[in-house]
Design a protein around this motif. Structure first.
Motif, PDB file in Angstrom:
ATOM      1  N   ASP A  50      -6.087   8.879 -10.264  1.00 20.36           N
ATOM      2  CA  ASP A  50      -6.820   8.468  -9.074  1.00 20.36           C
ATOM      3  C   ASP A  50      -8.290   8.343  -9.413  1.00 20.36           C
ATOM      4  O   ASP A  50      -8.894   9.280  -9.961  1.00 20.36           O
ATOM      5  CB  ASP A  50      -6.629   9.460  -7.931  1.00 20.36           C
ATOM      6  CG  ASP A  50      -6.909   8.827  -6.563  1.00 20.36           C
ATOM      7  OD1 ASP A  50      -7.759   7.916  -6.501  1.00 20.36           O
ATOM      8  OD2 ASP A  50      -6.284   9.236  -5.577  1.00 20.36           O
ATOM      9  N   TYR A  92     -12.198   5.494  -2.210  1.00 20.18           N
ATOM     10  CA  TYR A  92     -11.880   5.564  -0.787  1.00 20.18           C
ATOM     11  C   TYR A  92     -13.148   5.361   0.035  1.00 20.18           C
ATOM     12  O   TYR A  92     -14.272   5.514  -0.470  1.00 20.18           O
ATOM     13  CB  TYR A  92     -11.243   6.913  -0.441  1.00 20.18           C
ATOM     14  CG  TYR A  92      -9.975   7.199  -1.221  1.00 20.18           C
ATOM     15  CD1 TYR A  92      -8.804   6.496  -0.955  1.00 20.18           C
ATOM     16  CD2 TYR A  92      -9.956   8.164  -2.228  1.00 20.18           C
ATOM     17  CE1 TYR A  92      -7.640   6.752  -1.674  1.00 20.18           C
ATOM     18  CE2 TYR A  92      -8.800   8.423  -2.950  1.00 20.18           C
ATOM     19  CZ  TYR A  92      -7.649   7.717  -2.675  1.00 20.18           C
ATOM     20  OH  TYR A  92      -6.494   7.962  -3.383  1.00 20.18           O
ATOM     21  N   ASP A 135      -9.937   7.984   5.492  1.00 20.10           N
ATOM     22  CA  ASP A 135      -9.269   6.796   4.955  1.00 20.10           C
ATOM     23  C   ASP A 135      -7.768   7.082   4.859  1.00 20.10           C
ATOM     24  O   ASP A 135      -7.354   8.035   4.182  1.00 20.10           O
ATOM     25  CB  ASP A 135      -9.849   6.482   3.574  1.00 20.10           C
ATOM     26  CG  ASP A 135      -9.368   5.142   3.009  1.00 20.10           C
ATOM     27  OD1 ASP A 135      -8.221   4.743   3.302  1.00 20.10           O
ATOM     28  OD2 ASP A 135     -10.137   4.520   2.251  1.00 20.10           O
ATOM     29  N   PRO A 136      -6.917   6.298   5.506  1.00 20.38           N
ATOM     30  CA  PRO A 136      -5.470   6.593   5.495  1.00 20.38           C
ATOM     31  C   PRO A 136      -4.846   6.535   4.107  1.00 20.38           C
ATOM     32  O   PRO A 136      -3.789   7.116   3.876  1.00 20.38           O
ATOM     33  CB  PRO A 136      -4.881   5.519   6.416  1.00 20.38           C
ATOM     34  CG  PRO A 136      -5.911   4.438   6.483  1.00 20.38           C
ATOM     35  CD  PRO A 136      -7.230   5.123   6.344  1.00 20.38           C
ATOM     36  N   ARG A 137      -5.503   5.861   3.157  1.00 17.95           N
ATOM     37  CA  ARG A 137      -4.967   5.796   1.803  1.00 17.95           C
ATOM     38  C   ARG A 137      -4.997   7.160   1.116  1.00 17.95           C
ATOM     39  O   ARG A 137      -4.203   7.412   0.199  1.00 17.95           O
ATOM     40  CB  ARG A 137      -5.743   4.782   0.969  1.00 17.95           C
ATOM     41  CG  ARG A 137      -5.574   3.327   1.423  1.00 17.95           C
ATOM     42  CD  ARG A 137      -6.452   2.426   0.575  1.00 17.95           C
ATOM     43  NE  ARG A 137      -7.865   2.793   0.693  1.00 17.95           N
ATOM     44  CZ  ARG A 137      -8.789   2.538  -0.228  1.00 17.95           C
ATOM     45  NH1 ARG A 137      -8.444   1.916  -1.352  1.00 17.95           N
ATOM     46  NH2 ARG A 137     -10.058   2.894  -0.037  1.00 17.95           N
ATOM     47  N   SER A 173      -4.188  10.146   2.368  1.00 17.33           N
ATOM     48  CA  SER A 173      -2.913  10.798   2.660  1.00 17.33           C
ATOM     49  C   SER A 173      -1.744  10.033   2.055  1.00 17.33           C
ATOM     50  O   SER A 173      -0.814  10.633   1.501  1.00 17.33           O
ATOM     51  CB  SER A 173      -2.727  10.920   4.177  1.00 17.33           C
ATOM     52  OG  SER A 173      -1.496  11.545   4.485  1.00 17.33           O
ATOM     53  N   ALA A 174      -1.797   8.698   2.138  1.00 23.56           N
ATOM     54  CA  ALA A 174      -0.714   7.892   1.570  1.00 23.56           C
ATOM     55  C   ALA A 174      -0.588   8.093   0.068  1.00 23.56           C
ATOM     56  O   ALA A 174       0.520   8.023  -0.491  1.00 23.56           O
ATOM     57  CB  ALA A 174      -0.953   6.420   1.885  1.00 23.56           C
ATOM     58  N   ASN A 175      -1.703   8.397  -0.589  1.00 19.26           N
ATOM     59  CA  ASN A 175      -1.681   8.632  -2.034  1.00 19.26           C
ATOM     60  C   ASN A 175      -1.419  10.091  -2.395  1.00 19.26           C
ATOM     61  O   ASN A 175      -1.517  10.474  -3.569  1.00 19.26           O
ATOM     62  CB  ASN A 175      -3.004   8.181  -2.658  1.00 19.26           C
ATOM     63  CG  ASN A 175      -3.131   6.673  -2.699  1.00 19.26           C
ATOM     64  OD1 ASN A 175      -2.153   5.953  -2.495  1.00 19.26           O
ATOM     65  ND2 ASN A 175      -4.335   6.178  -2.944  1.00 19.26           N
ATOM     66  N   PHE A 221      -5.406   3.592  -8.632  1.00 21.31           N
ATOM     67  CA  PHE A 221      -4.470   4.669  -8.300  1.00 21.31           C
ATOM     68  C   PHE A 221      -3.099   4.355  -8.867  1.00 21.31           C
ATOM     69  O   PHE A 221      -2.644   3.204  -8.827  1.00 21.31           O
ATOM     70  CB  PHE A 221      -4.364   4.866  -6.784  1.00 21.31           C
ATOM     71  CG  PHE A 221      -3.355   5.917  -6.401  1.00 21.31           C
ATOM     72  CD1 PHE A 221      -3.684   7.267  -6.452  1.00 21.31           C
ATOM     73  CD2 PHE A 221      -2.073   5.564  -6.014  1.00 21.31           C
ATOM     74  CE1 PHE A 221      -2.753   8.244  -6.126  1.00 21.31           C
ATOM     75  CE2 PHE A 221      -1.142   6.532  -5.655  1.00 21.31           C
ATOM     76  CZ  PHE A 221      -1.480   7.875  -5.725  1.00 21.31           C
TER      77      PHE A 221
END
Length: 474
Positions: A212, A216, A221-223, A225-227, A467
């Motif tokens: 990573d 962000y 940033d929702p990414r 949590s998604a990551n 990522f």
């Protein structure tokens, strides 16, 4: 990460170095072209065949024609472990150069002999200065002991000299200057590399990987949590009781052409005003392999008065299922810019944990330390295989810890910045400290050199990858 005994309790004492005196081994190695060469003198502070700690007292003498920077010198003392799983701790009782400028790390020999399967490397920080031709370091009263404080058998230790009660040249320890062996004879088959072999730079193919670049827009940033990341908001330790873990204090910005994550911790001298930061993986799926991060430590606040007992970290951890549970694991880089835990000034710890009991406090771990400033960017690498745990800072070995501390269960990957207490700076003037992270990398079940880590990071960035996570859930 759990908190933790005062490190002074880890460094209680360790003394004695023993083995029957044998004929002196021949001096090997040659000085480099610049004329830098040293000799090592030794005496034992504890000469009995069995002792509670081993005491190799040493002096390093410049036998060359030019000054020698002590930070380029490494002295290696060889010994036989008392049992396969025995772990050891190093300490310095007193030194003319100052114990704060002397480091000690343990390692395992590639080719064990009847009198040696481990070694203790003695090094020096930049603060130790240099040796003029003909000068020596003066007394270094060093010691080491088993972590369980069982007696040490010294009579079968290669570098031990029971009759050596006054300083004299001792070729059964080796010395290197800038990686070239200039003094001593190692146990057969274990000569330190001279010159050092260039480490491989091409990373091995394949490997399930988490990478990573922390590209962000902000903590929400929702990414994130998604990551697979969690920006901590829940209460609890470590740190000042009653402090808040503040997600909004985790921000992202451009630096040096890359995006970096910034963890800000602030306080005005009270628990209610203290806001700490932590970012961790939601999954506990990481075990053996390579862990790496580029981290910027800070010695001074970005605003307000300095002096707080701050901890800046990169670590892996799993949960303690019960006091002294033997499947607990934790592996830490911890930088204390203003001291704490009994330390008066900056110190960097690497610690490998087997287990602990929170109340009453009891800890089973192995650690390495360096008392100097680490302000600025640093490449931190941790490798775990089936034999040992190795820590690197800026491409150089920092500490090797024993197989007794290997993980039994997978772990999470964490960064946090928090205050040990509010005693370091009692002012009620607000102040804030930053810790930054450039990237994080984990490669499952592959032990990479620091050079291979750099090559892998460069490949990701060249390809525009910010990522990747191909590490399967545990």
């Amino acid at each position: 990460m759990q908190r933790r005994t005062t490190p002074q309790r880890w460094r209680i004492a360790a003394v004695a170095v023993a083995t029957a005196v044998t004929s002196l081994a021949a001096l090997t190695g040659t000085a480099d072209a610049a004329g830098e060469t040293v000799a090592v003198q030794y005496r034992t502070g504890a000469g009995s065949a069995t002792a509670d700690q081993s005491e190799p007292w040493l002096k390093v003498r410049n036998t060359g024609a030019v000054p020698v920077q002590l930070s380029t010198v490494k002295v290696r003392y060889y010994f036989k472990a008392d049992s396969a799983g025995a772990a050891y701790r190093f300490a310095c009782s007193w030194a003319v150069k100052g114990c704060a400028h002397i480091t000690g790390t343990f390692g395992t020999l590639a080719h064990p002999t009847a009198t040696a399967d481990r070694y203790l490397d003695i090094g020096f920080t930049a603060g130790a200065g240099s040796l003029a031709p003909g000068a020596d370091t003066g007394d270094m009263q060093l010691r080491f002991h088993r972590t369980d404080w069982q007696p040490l058998k010294q009579s079968d230790d290669y570098s031990f000299g029971a009759a050596r009660t006054t300083y004299a040249d001792w070729p059964k320890v080796t010395a290197q200057v800038s990686g070239s062996t200039v003094w001593g004879t190692a146990p057969e088959g274990n000569d330190p590399t001279d010159p050092p072999t260039d480490p491989p730079t091409d990373p091995p193919a394949g490997g399930q990987t988490l990478f990573d670049d922390f590209n962000y827009s902000g903590h929400s940033d929702p990414r994130i949590s998604a990551n697979g990341w969690n920006v901590r908001a829940n209460s609890g330790g470590p740190g000042v009781p009653g402090a808040t873990w503040a997600p909004e204090n985790v921000t992202f910005a451009a630096s040096g052409g890359n995006s970096v994550m910034n963890l800000r911790t602030s306080t005005a001298g009270t628990a209610a005003s203290t806001r700490q930061t932590e970012v961790l993986t939601k999954a506990t799926k990481f075990r053996n392999g390579t862990y790496a991060a580029r981290v910027k430590f800070s010695d001074a606040p970005v605003s307000g008065p300095d002096g707080d007992h701050l901890v800046q970290t990169f670590f892996t951890i799993n949960d303690l299922k019960a006091p002294m549970a033997d499947d607990y694991a934790e592996y830490d880089f911890e930088y204390l810019p203003n001291g704490g835990w009994g330390e008066p000034a900056n110190i960097l710890y690497t610690t490998s944990w087997e287990t602990y009991n929170p109340d009453p406090w009891q800890a089973v771990n192995q650690h390495t330390e360096s008392r100097q400033s680490y302000a600025g960017w640093h490449d931190l690498v941790l490798t775990i295989d089936n034999n040992s745990i190795t820590y690197y800072v800026d491409g150089q070995p920092f500490g090797t810890h024993d197989a007794a501390y290997l993980p039994e269960r997978p772990m999470s990957i964490n960064f946090n910045q928090w205050l040990i207490d509010l005693a370091g700076q009692t002012s009620t003037t607000p102040r804030a400290y930053d810790q930054q992270v450039d990237y994080v990398l984990h490669v499952k079940d592959q032990v990479l050199t620091p050079a291979q880590v750099t090559a892998k990071i460069n490949a990701y960035r060249t390809s525009g990858t910010t990522f990747e996570d191909t590490v399967p859930n545990a």
